[in-house]
Design an enzyme around this catalytic site. Sequence first.
Site, PDB file in Angstrom:
ATOM      1  N   GLU A 141       1.044  -1.280   0.072  1.00  0.00           N
ATOM      2  CA  GLU A 141      -0.121   0.108   0.082  1.00  0.00           C
ATOM      3  C   GLU A 141       0.742   1.356  -0.051  1.00  0.00           C
ATOM      4  O   GLU A 141       2.086   1.191   0.455  1.00  0.00           O
ATOM      5  CB  GLU A 141      -0.762  -0.001   1.360  1.00  0.00           C
ATOM      6  CG  GLU A 141      -1.905  -0.805   1.134  1.00  0.00           C
ATOM      7  CD  GLU A 141      -3.026  -0.674   2.478  1.00  0.00           C
ATOM      8  OE1 GLU A 141      -2.538   0.231   3.567  1.00  0.00           O
ATOM      9  OE2 GLU A 141      -3.712  -1.243   2.629  1.00  0.00           O
ATOM     10  N   HIS A 158       1.354   0.665  15.879  1.00  0.00           N
ATOM     11  CA  HIS A 158       0.160   0.377  14.956  1.00  0.00           C
ATOM     12  C   HIS A 158      -1.132  -0.098  15.727  1.00  0.00           C
ATOM     13  O   HIS A 158      -2.005  -0.629  15.035  1.00  0.00           O
ATOM     14  CB  HIS A 158       0.647  -0.485  13.632  1.00  0.00           C
ATOM     15  CG  HIS A 158       1.740   0.156  12.841  1.00  0.00           C
ATOM     16  ND1 HIS A 158       1.703   1.421  12.325  1.00  0.00           N
ATOM     17  CD2 HIS A 158       2.471  -0.433  12.564  1.00  0.00           C
ATOM     18  CE1 HIS A 158       2.659   1.649  11.595  1.00  0.00           C
ATOM     19  NE2 HIS A 158       3.386   0.566  11.755  1.00  0.00           N
ATOM     20  N   ARG A 181     -16.396  -8.225  13.820  1.00  0.00           N
ATOM     21  CA  ARG A 181     -16.657  -8.725  15.232  1.00  0.00           C
ATOM     22  C   ARG A 181     -16.933  -7.632  15.949  1.00  0.00           C
ATOM     23  O   ARG A 181     -16.989  -6.338  15.482  1.00  0.00           O
ATOM     24  CB  ARG A 181     -15.347  -9.563  15.876  1.00  0.00           C
ATOM     25  CG  ARG A 181     -14.204  -8.489  15.441  1.00  0.00           C
ATOM     26  CD  ARG A 181     -13.094  -8.859  16.454  1.00  0.00           C
ATOM     27  NE  ARG A 181     -11.947  -8.421  15.616  1.00  0.00           N
ATOM     28  CZ  ARG A 181     -11.169  -7.236  15.954  1.00  0.00           C
ATOM     29  NH1 ARG A 181     -11.862  -6.326  16.628  1.00  0.00           N
ATOM     30  NH2 ARG A 181     -10.136  -6.939  15.310  1.00  0.00           N
TER      31      ARG A 181
HETATM   32  P1  ADP Z   1      -4.043  -4.805  11.578  1.00  0.00           P
HETATM   33  O1  ADP Z   1      -5.070  -5.294  10.927  1.00  0.00           O
HETATM   34  O2  ADP Z   1      -2.665  -5.216  11.633  1.00  0.00           O
HETATM   35  O3  ADP Z   1      -4.350  -3.929  12.853  1.00  0.00           O
HETATM   36  P2  ADP Z   1      -4.457  -2.361   9.837  1.00  0.00           P
HETATM   37  O4  ADP Z   1      -4.713  -2.520   8.274  1.00  0.00           O
HETATM   38  O5  ADP Z   1      -5.735  -2.513  10.586  1.00  0.00           O
HETATM   39  O6  ADP Z   1      -3.509  -3.526  10.595  1.00  0.00           O
HETATM   40  O7  ADP Z   1      -3.568  -1.126  10.187  1.00  0.00           O
HETATM   41  C1  ADP Z   1      -3.185  -0.723  11.640  1.00  0.00           C
HETATM   42  C2  ADP Z   1      -2.701   0.790  11.725  1.00  0.00           C
HETATM   43  O8  ADP Z   1      -1.451   0.838  10.723  1.00  0.00           O
HETATM   44  C3  ADP Z   1      -3.747   1.778  10.894  1.00  0.00           C
HETATM   45  O9  ADP Z   1      -4.616   2.309  12.048  1.00  0.00           O
HETATM   46  C4  ADP Z   1      -2.642   2.668  10.806  1.00  0.00           C
HETATM   47  O10 ADP Z   1      -2.275   3.499  11.623  1.00  0.00           O
HETATM   48  C5  ADP Z   1      -1.673   2.058  10.266  1.00  0.00           C
HETATM   49  N1  ADP Z   1      -1.567   2.091   8.832  1.00  0.00           N
HETATM   50  C6  ADP Z   1      -2.185   1.082   8.168  1.00  0.00           C
HETATM   51  N2  ADP Z   1      -2.090   1.265   6.841  1.00  0.00           N
HETATM   52  C7  ADP Z   1      -1.498   2.378   6.508  1.00  0.00           C
HETATM   53  C8  ADP Z   1      -0.969   2.886   5.540  1.00  0.00           C
HETATM   54  N3  ADP Z   1      -1.418   2.514   4.064  1.00  0.00           N
HETATM   55  N4  ADP Z   1      -0.451   4.216   5.537  1.00  0.00           N
HETATM   56  C9  ADP Z   1      -0.198   4.404   6.823  1.00  0.00           C
HETATM   57  N5  ADP Z   1      -0.416   3.954   7.838  1.00  0.00           N
HETATM   58  C10 ADP Z   1      -1.081   2.674   7.854  1.00  0.00           C
END
Ligand code: ADP
Length: 666
Positions: free
Chosen positions: A200, A235, A291
């Site tokens: 991404e 994160h 969920r």
């Molecule tokens: P997980 O399922 O492992 O928790 P997520 O896809 O939900 O991962 O992402 C968790 C966090 O990571 C997001 O809330 C954000 O802070 C950061 N994040 C995810 N994707 C991006 C991105 N493309 N750019 C910047 N930060 C991101």
Amino acid sequence: MFSKILIANRGEIACRVARTCRRLGIATVAVYSDADADAMHVDLCDEAWRLGPPPARDSYLRGDAILEAAARTGAQAIHPGYGFLSENAAFARACAEADVVFIGPTPEAIEAMGSKSESKRLMERAGVPLVPGYHGADQSDAALLAAAENIGYPVLVKASAGGGGKGMRVVNTPADLPAAIEGARREAASAFGDDTLLVEKFLGAPRHVELQVFGDTHGTVVHLFERDCSIQRRHQKVIEEAPAPNLPAEVRAALAQAGVAAAQAIGYVGAGTVEFLYQDGRFYFIEMNTRLQVEHPVTEMITGQDLVEWQLRVAAGEPLPLTQADLSVSGHAIEARVYAEDPAGGFLPSIGTLRHLRPPTEGPHVRVDTGVRPKDEVSMHYDPMIAKLVVWDADRLSALRRLRTALERYQVVGVATNLEFLGGVAAHPAFGRGEVGTRFIDTHEADLFPETTAADDGVLALAALDVLLRRQRQAGTLAAASGDPHSPWHVPNGWRLNDDNHQTLVFRDESGTQAVTVHYRPTGYRLDLPGGTRLARGEIDASGDLVSDIDGFRRRVTVVRQGLDLVILDRGRHHRLTLDDPAARAADRDPGAGGLVAPMPGKVTRVLVEAGQTVDKGDPLMVLEAMKMEHTITAPADGSVTTVHFETGDQVADGAPLLDFEAKGG
Ligand code: ADP
């Protein structure tokens, strides 16, 4: 509606689900591992079923054992909570085969959304905006490299099956990509058994904004507004709020529309969350969680709804309790996740016994969702969350004020916690202005991780006062027991023949030692502190708190004592000091309210007395072994042992009461 359900989870979420069931008159079955035999969630449910040893794979992840428990107890449905089996399509399928309702979406929906790549393909088709990226089937290094080139650096490599921030890598230059791909694949394979990756665009300063959606089996989907969950470390979320601050009305509306479209696209049933990143006025779908989310209480607080009740009704086949038009937002709610973790040490979990635990008082403005009680263990087996502290008020600033006060009142001793850190975020002016973003903690690092400083005079005065008052109390008890309560030897004011009337207390902390000289005065103590002299007096009240009066400034603080260690809990600040006073060592070992406590975690190797036995001062009572060293617990005075709490072979935690003891004549 069901008459009995099984809750396939532990901790705060199991307790929270049990409470709604109780309110609705639904009987509950808890499940537990050996580590949780005495846990709060077990007590809150009507029945409890043992699953197995502590590791999750031997207990809370054993779908077969959980289905057996449901069959044997006659539970009609299973609430999976979050984590564990909540997003396990195979388990949802096994429930259906066993004729037990899985309180959640269909296995197909779980599967579709369980893969970030698959869900992005679905959302793309439904016209939901995505973070620019690659989520294709070709997983060759060449394909991923080309994709990154296309997207433009920096990029984020993610595990498609990911969760909890695992398998995620930020890559700034093409040279770093191969290593990141390899690392992410390895982590994803070991954590999720699936090494599919996606790439991404890495957004520099996004906010995390998510939409709570709900669908029923009659084809209706509604949303219960958005939550901002931008305050994250590693994160992962630590502070969440609803509604999202500073979000333009048209963005809010578009986001709601996109989230509902996402849920409708897969015929979604039950509670779900559609997660977006928001930056520069645009929002992008990242994933959907099928969920109930950890942070659902903020939505409940602003809508006045009970989402677990909604889940139960939907699972029982009822239509959604309210239509979209019936739903509205009232006020503002903020949740802070209180974790047993060390912010200064990279937010790593901290395990141990919750020696002292006092949450703030709950009421219409403050809600504490927790699954632990004083003396419980935070173990390495499970999530180290202690509680979710949720506040509500009419507007954001009022809610924030409530949060700061509630955080200050939350007292935890025994494990490291993020309480002070959360307090720092809640008090930060940028957070107050609603300038939130996923990089908030990094951006404001200097303000949020203050350097540890030596205890100041105020803290030293409180520590000294606590030591003196407790000694006074103990001396009073001893004098009463000695048969000569008027003997000058029992006067706890430092009076000695040919002695001038003072003594020195030495305290040690991370930054060194500091001395306090105490002069006894008829109404209290004059304390000579590093920065000057103060007059201190006070009392220990019935709850064990120190009611202090220092130079006429009165306040109540909590001082938790263990042996010579003191933790002073004063308006959200924790100060740790050790009394470094060789002469006082014996006298100041707090026998723990009439009991003898384990000085360290260990194993009982011998029990030398029985309840009711009379002993002389110094007699050995129990032998512990820790780190290959033996430690003998001896009688502190002549008296008798009233209770023996452990047997040979038992493991004891640090500070665990071992024996109850009654001094002769006491
Ligand atoms: P997980 O399922 O492992 O928790 P997520 O896809 O939900 O991962 O992402 C968790 C966090 O990571 C997001 O809330 C954000 O802070 C950061 N994040 C995810 N994707 C991006 C991105 N493309 N750019 C910047 N930060 C991101």
